[in-house]
Design a protein around this motif. Structure first.
Motif, PDB file in Angstrom:
ATOM      1  N   LEU A 183       0.413  22.115   2.985  1.00  0.00           N
ATOM      2  CA  LEU A 183       1.524  21.211   3.286  1.00  0.00           C
ATOM      3  C   LEU A 183       2.777  21.654   2.543  1.00  0.00           C
ATOM      4  CD1 LEU A 183      -0.164  17.728   2.757  1.00  0.00           C
ATOM      5  CD2 LEU A 183       0.396  18.794   4.947  1.00  0.00           C
ATOM      6  N   LYS A 184       3.889  21.507   3.209  1.00  0.00           N
ATOM      7  CA  LYS A 184       5.191  21.822   2.605  1.00  0.00           C
ATOM      8  C   LYS A 184       6.154  20.798   3.180  1.00  0.00           C
ATOM      9  CE  LYS A 184       7.150  26.279   1.696  1.00  0.00           C
ATOM     10  NZ  LYS A 184       7.486  27.605   2.218  1.00  0.00           N
ATOM     11  N   ILE A 185       6.359  19.721   2.440  1.00  0.00           N
ATOM     12  CA  ILE A 185       7.036  18.555   3.022  1.00  0.00           C
ATOM     13  C   ILE A 185       8.220  18.122   2.165  1.00  0.00           C
ATOM     14  CG2 ILE A 185       6.706  16.111   3.662  1.00  0.00           C
ATOM     15  CD1 ILE A 185       4.852  17.747   5.337  1.00  0.00           C
ATOM     16  N   ILE A 186       9.274  17.679   2.818  1.00  0.00           N
ATOM     17  CA  ILE A 186      10.279  16.892   2.087  1.00  0.00           C
ATOM     18  C   ILE A 186      10.391  15.539   2.781  1.00  0.00           C
ATOM     19  CG2 ILE A 186      11.657  18.722   1.028  1.00  0.00           C
ATOM     20  CD1 ILE A 186      13.681  18.183   3.330  1.00  0.00           C
ATOM     21  N   ALA A 187      10.690  14.533   1.956  1.00  0.00           N
ATOM     22  CA  ALA A 187      10.708  13.161   2.469  1.00  0.00           C
ATOM     23  C   ALA A 187      11.934  12.435   1.917  1.00  0.00           C
ATOM     24  CB  ALA A 187       9.432  12.447   2.056  1.00  0.00           C
ATOM     25  N   PRO A 188      12.995  12.370   2.725  1.00  0.00           N
ATOM     26  CA  PRO A 188      14.198  11.676   2.269  1.00  0.00           C
ATOM     27  C   PRO A 188      14.077  10.180   2.553  1.00  0.00           C
ATOM     28  CG  PRO A 188      14.597  12.783   4.374  1.00  0.00           C
ATOM     29  CD  PRO A 188      13.143  12.964   4.061  1.00  0.00           C
ATOM     30  N   PHE A 205      19.352   2.992  -3.664  1.00  0.00           N
ATOM     31  CA  PHE A 205      19.866   4.368  -3.727  1.00  0.00           C
ATOM     32  C   PHE A 205      18.964   5.273  -2.897  1.00  0.00           C
ATOM     33  CE2 PHE A 205      17.004   6.054  -7.111  1.00  0.00           C
ATOM     34  CZ  PHE A 205      16.493   4.864  -7.624  1.00  0.00           C
ATOM     35  N   HIS A 206      19.178   6.558  -2.979  1.00  0.00           N
ATOM     36  CA  HIS A 206      18.450   7.474  -2.094  1.00  0.00           C
ATOM     37  C   HIS A 206      17.755   8.580  -2.875  1.00  0.00           C
ATOM     38  CE1 HIS A 206      21.505   5.499   0.310  1.00  0.00           C
ATOM     39  NE2 HIS A 206      20.696   5.634   1.329  1.00  0.00           N
ATOM     40  N   GLN A 207      16.594   8.947  -2.381  1.00  0.00           N
ATOM     41  CA  GLN A 207      15.874  10.057  -3.005  1.00  0.00           C
ATOM     42  C   GLN A 207      15.436  11.048  -1.938  1.00  0.00           C
ATOM     43  OE1 GLN A 207      12.480   8.396  -5.129  1.00  0.00           O
ATOM     44  NE2 GLN A 207      13.653   8.291  -7.033  1.00  0.00           N
ATOM     45  N   VAL A 208      15.191  12.259  -2.396  1.00  0.00           N
ATOM     46  CA  VAL A 208      14.475  13.206  -1.542  1.00  0.00           C
ATOM     47  C   VAL A 208      13.254  13.660  -2.320  1.00  0.00           C
ATOM     48  CG1 VAL A 208      14.494  15.425  -0.349  1.00  0.00           C
ATOM     49  CG2 VAL A 208      16.530  13.991  -0.306  1.00  0.00           C
ATOM     50  N   GLU A 209      12.105  13.396  -1.737  1.00  0.00           N
ATOM     51  CA  GLU A 209      10.842  13.812  -2.327  1.00  0.00           C
ATOM     52  C   GLU A 209      10.496  15.180  -1.747  1.00  0.00           C
ATOM     53  OE1 GLU A 209       9.453  11.520  -4.203  1.00  0.00           O
ATOM     54  OE2 GLU A 209       7.478  12.347  -4.667  1.00  0.00           O
ATOM     55  N   GLY A 210       9.816  15.995  -2.531  1.00  0.00           N
ATOM     56  CA  GLY A 210       9.356  17.261  -1.971  1.00  0.00           C
ATOM     57  C   GLY A 210       7.986  17.559  -2.546  1.00  0.00           C
ATOM     58  N   PHE A 211       7.112  18.133  -1.744  1.00  0.00           N
ATOM     59  CA  PHE A 211       5.823  18.542  -2.308  1.00  0.00           C
ATOM     60  C   PHE A 211       5.183  19.635  -1.465  1.00  0.00           C
ATOM     61  CE2 PHE A 211       3.023  16.142   0.598  1.00  0.00           C
ATOM     62  CZ  PHE A 211       3.919  15.197   1.103  1.00  0.00           C
ATOM     63  N   MET A 212       4.322  20.349  -2.151  1.00  0.00           N
ATOM     64  CA  MET A 212       3.661  21.477  -1.506  1.00  0.00           C
ATOM     65  C   MET A 212       2.214  21.482  -1.976  1.00  0.00           C
ATOM     66  SD  MET A 212       5.080  25.326  -1.596  1.00  0.00           S
ATOM     67  CE  MET A 212       4.165  26.636  -0.797  1.00  0.00           C
ATOM     68  N   VAL A 213       1.283  21.612  -1.047  1.00  0.00           N
ATOM     69  CA  VAL A 213      -0.135  21.660  -1.413  1.00  0.00           C
ATOM     70  C   VAL A 213      -0.782  22.843  -0.696  1.00  0.00           C
ATOM     71  CG1 VAL A 213      -2.348  20.420  -1.451  1.00  0.00           C
ATOM     72  CG2 VAL A 213      -0.198  19.127  -1.543  1.00  0.00           C
TER      73      VAL A 213
END
Ligand code: PHE
Length: 336
Positions: A183-188, A205-213
């Motif tokens: 997985l290679k995801i970003i989640a705004p 407020f706003h965030q951008v999450e990112g993760f890679m598995v």
């Protein structure tokens, strides 16, 4: 009337033509069904002498052609004349109206830029709900009930089970429950905390999450991705620094700093003379998070990070008060 007199008459009359009506009258007088030229052609039938007929026919045709030339010339002249008159009534030097085009809010622009940087690195976009359950926002992320780390998130609770998400990390769990690695995801997304409004806090407020598995994802992969990201988003060759930190859902965890975009690390009021600015939290995904989504932590490893979009936008544009983003003052918004 002989042809040459007629020709002269044509020329004289054409000269007098000054408007559309004159031109119409001119046409019907000569070219119309009962016009002079049509009549001449009719009279031609009565001529007995072949030679004379031929000669006369040629002359009438010449006359007709001459008429058509005059007609087109006059028509062109009138069109041009009308155009000139219209222009006289318009001030062509008058400044054009400023057509107000809408544009994207600066936060949306920065969000889009963040997304596009990660998309270019091969990440995909995922989203999750603003109203989350305690399970996704906390429990599955290794914050057990009554864990003191929950205090860091001043949460808007809806009831015992539901709340407004305090971060975008629950999307990690939602995606991993449904998809298998790699997985290679970003989640705004928009997040909520019970903070009083001031220059650096807002309850929304706003965030951008990112993760890679994947197999063999290492801390150095995280460093490489974030290092490239900061260079891209700030458009400068800035260094990143990883400080040890704590998040229940990552181990080890880090707070990531970037060299001050304002002074390039020398020390200034923006970075409070430290030369560094904190931009995000990150770490290696905790084995308990993998267990919660039924991934084998012996098989898979991964990193995760979460950044505040307002913070990135403020640093990128040198904005010192977060409230400016939400006041909808066009004098501010127009600058982006
Ligand atoms: N969710 C954390 C926060 O909002 C940031 C974070 C995301 C930290 C991913 C580590 C990994 O503070």
């Amino acid at each position: 009337m002989d042809i040459s007199t007629l020709k002269e008459q044509l020329r004289n009359e054409a000269e007098q033509i000054n408007n559309e009506i004159d031109l119409k009258n001119f046409a019907s007088k000569y070219r119309g069904n009962n016009g002079i030229i049509s009549k001449l052609f009719q009279e031609l039938k009565n001529l007995k002498n072949k030679e004379e007929k031929k000669q006369k026919g040629k002359e009438i045709n010449d006359l007709k052609q001459y008429f058509e030339e005059l007609y087109t010339e006059k028509e062109k002249f009138l069109i041009e004349k009308i155009k000139q008159e219209e222009l006289k009534n318009i001030d062509v030097t008058f400044p054009a109206y400023n057509i107000k085009k809408g544009k994207l809010h600066p936060l949306t622009q920065v969000m889009e830029e963040i997304k596009s940087i990660f998309l270019r690195m091969g990440f995909s976009i995922a989203e999750g709900p603003d109203i989350e359950t305690d399970y996704y926002n906390f429990e599955a992320l290794n914050f057990p009930i009554d864990h003191p780390a929950r205090d860091m998130h001043d949460t808007f609770k809806i009831d015992d089970k539901n709340l407004l998400r305090t971060h975008t990390s629950p999307i990690q769990v939602r995606v991993m429950e449904k998809q298998k690695p790699p997985l290679k995801i970003i989640a705004p997304g928009r997040v909520f905390r019970r903070d009083a409004v001031d220059a650096s806090h807002s309850p929304v407020f706003h965030q951008v999450e990112g993760f890679m598995v994947d197999k063999n994802i290492r801390f150095s992969d995280l460093k490489g991705v974030l290092d490239l990201f900061t260079k891209e988003i700030f458009g400068k060759d800035l260094k990143t620094r990883f400080r040890p930190s704590f998040f229940p859902f990552t181990e080890p965890s880090a707070e990531v700093d970037v060299q001050c975009v304002n002074c390039m690390g020398k020390g200034c009021p923006v970075c409070k003379q430290t030369g560094w600015l904190e931009i995000l939290g990150a770490g290696m995904i905790h084995p308990n998070v993998f267990r919660a989504v039924k991934y084998d932590p012996e098989k898979w490893t991964g990193f995760a990070f979460g950044m505040g979009v307002e913070r990135i936008a403020m640093l990128k544009y040198g904005i010192d008060d977060l409230r400016l983003f939400y006041e909808n003052d066009l004098r501010f918004l127009d600058q982006f």
